[in-house]
Design an enzyme around this catalytic site. Structure first.
Site, PDB file in Angstrom:
ATOM      1  N   ASN A 144     -23.843 -26.684  -6.836  1.00 51.54           N
ATOM      2  CA  ASN A 144     -24.259 -25.100  -6.931  1.00 51.54           C
ATOM      3  C   ASN A 144     -25.819 -24.880  -6.914  1.00 51.54           C
ATOM      4  OD1 ASN A 144     -21.097 -24.005  -8.207  1.00 51.54           O
ATOM      5  ND2 ASN A 144     -21.655 -24.171  -5.947  1.00 51.54           N
ATOM      6  N   ASP A 194     -12.756 -19.659  -6.882  1.00 48.05           N
ATOM      7  CA  ASP A 194     -13.472 -19.578  -5.781  1.00 48.05           C
ATOM      8  C   ASP A 194     -13.176 -18.433  -5.280  1.00 48.05           C
ATOM      9  OD1 ASP A 194     -15.132 -20.475  -3.873  1.00 48.05           O
ATOM     10  OD2 ASP A 194     -13.969 -21.751  -2.843  1.00 48.05           O
TER      11      ASP A 194
END
Ligand code: IPE
Ligand code: IPE
Ligand code: MG
Length: 231
Positions: A54, A6
């Site tokens: 996502n 991330d």
């Protein structure tokens, strides 16, 4: 062990670059972490590359990411194979995954399938809850009677049932959440949240995370051995 990769977007925006540059910059870290894990003797490494959530991102970002992943897979396939890494992909059931990318995943899986070095699982279009729901469906389809379902039989219906429980999850960028990642397998994982953004994460950070992990007192609901002598 597993990494939630991330911070690519923040890495890019700090440099006034488009988010896709952050994803491109992530490539070097991916390769460095795979090498560092091999050196450390890690046998099972999972990398979270794209979640079922996502798909909510802007179309352009998703398209750029798909192209990048395809390029990375093709470019590094020979190296991964030469290193004896067995690669596989967890997810990839959505028709929005471009067919050529799904084919590259299948090719790399086939190419490296007989390797006996580290197993690298790339979670792509992955959702932990979806895997659990799919396992339930699979049990029902197989006609398994309810009283025959226990944790072991349930886990046998998850994708890649040979995957051991995750001992350590590293999530970079300081975010402290699981974001639907391998929910079944992380039930008792140790979690480490280094603040560094994924594109800046280097082998030394990785080793530091392993060190943190080794200092953890894993009790699994029991009592720590050293506590026995306490009065
Ligand atoms: C992680 O980086 C990569 C993917 C989710 C594909 P992000 O893109 O989430 O980066 P931030 O969280 O916006 O910084
Ligand atoms: C989780 O990161 C998914 C991956 C790293 C691939 P996100 O950045 O998408 O997660 P949230 O939105 O912060 O929970
Ligand atoms: Mg993020």
């Amino acid at each position: 062990m597993a990494c939630v990769m991330d911070g690519n977007g923040r890495w890019a925006s700090r440099r006034s670059l488009p988010r896709s540059s952050g994803h491109s910059a992530a490539e070097a870290t991916v390769i460095e972490v795979i090498e560092a894990a091999r050196r450390a003797g890690v046998e099972w490494l999972s990398l979270y590359a794209f979640s079922t959530e996502n798909w909510r991102r802007p179309r352009d970002e998703i398209a750029a990411l798909m192209l990048l992943v395809r390029r990375v897979v093709r470019k590094h396939a020979p190296l991964l194979h030469a290193r004896g890494v067995r690669c596989r992909f967890l997810g990839v059931s959505d028709s929005r995954v471009p067919a050529p990318l799904a084919r590259d995943f299948a090719d790399l899986t086939l190419l490296t399938g007989a390797n006996r070095g580290m197993t690298l699982t790339v979670a792509f279009d992955h959702g932990g809850r979806r895997d659990i729901v799919e396992a339930a469906r699979s049990l029902l389809r197989a006609g398994v009677p309810p009283e025959a379902v226990d944790e072991r039989t349930f886990a046998a219906h998850l994708p890649f049932p040979d995957t051991p429980d995750v001992d350590l999850v590293i999530r970079t960028s300081g975010e402290q959440r699981i974001s639907n990642f391998m929910l079944w397998q992380v039930a008792y994982a140790e979690l480490v949240f280094p603040p560094v953004l994924w594109p800046d994460f280097r082998a030394a950070h990785f080793v530091e995370c392993l060190h943190t992990y080794r200092q953890r007192d894993r009790r699994f609901g029991g009592v720590a051995p050293h506590a026995n002598g306490e009065t």
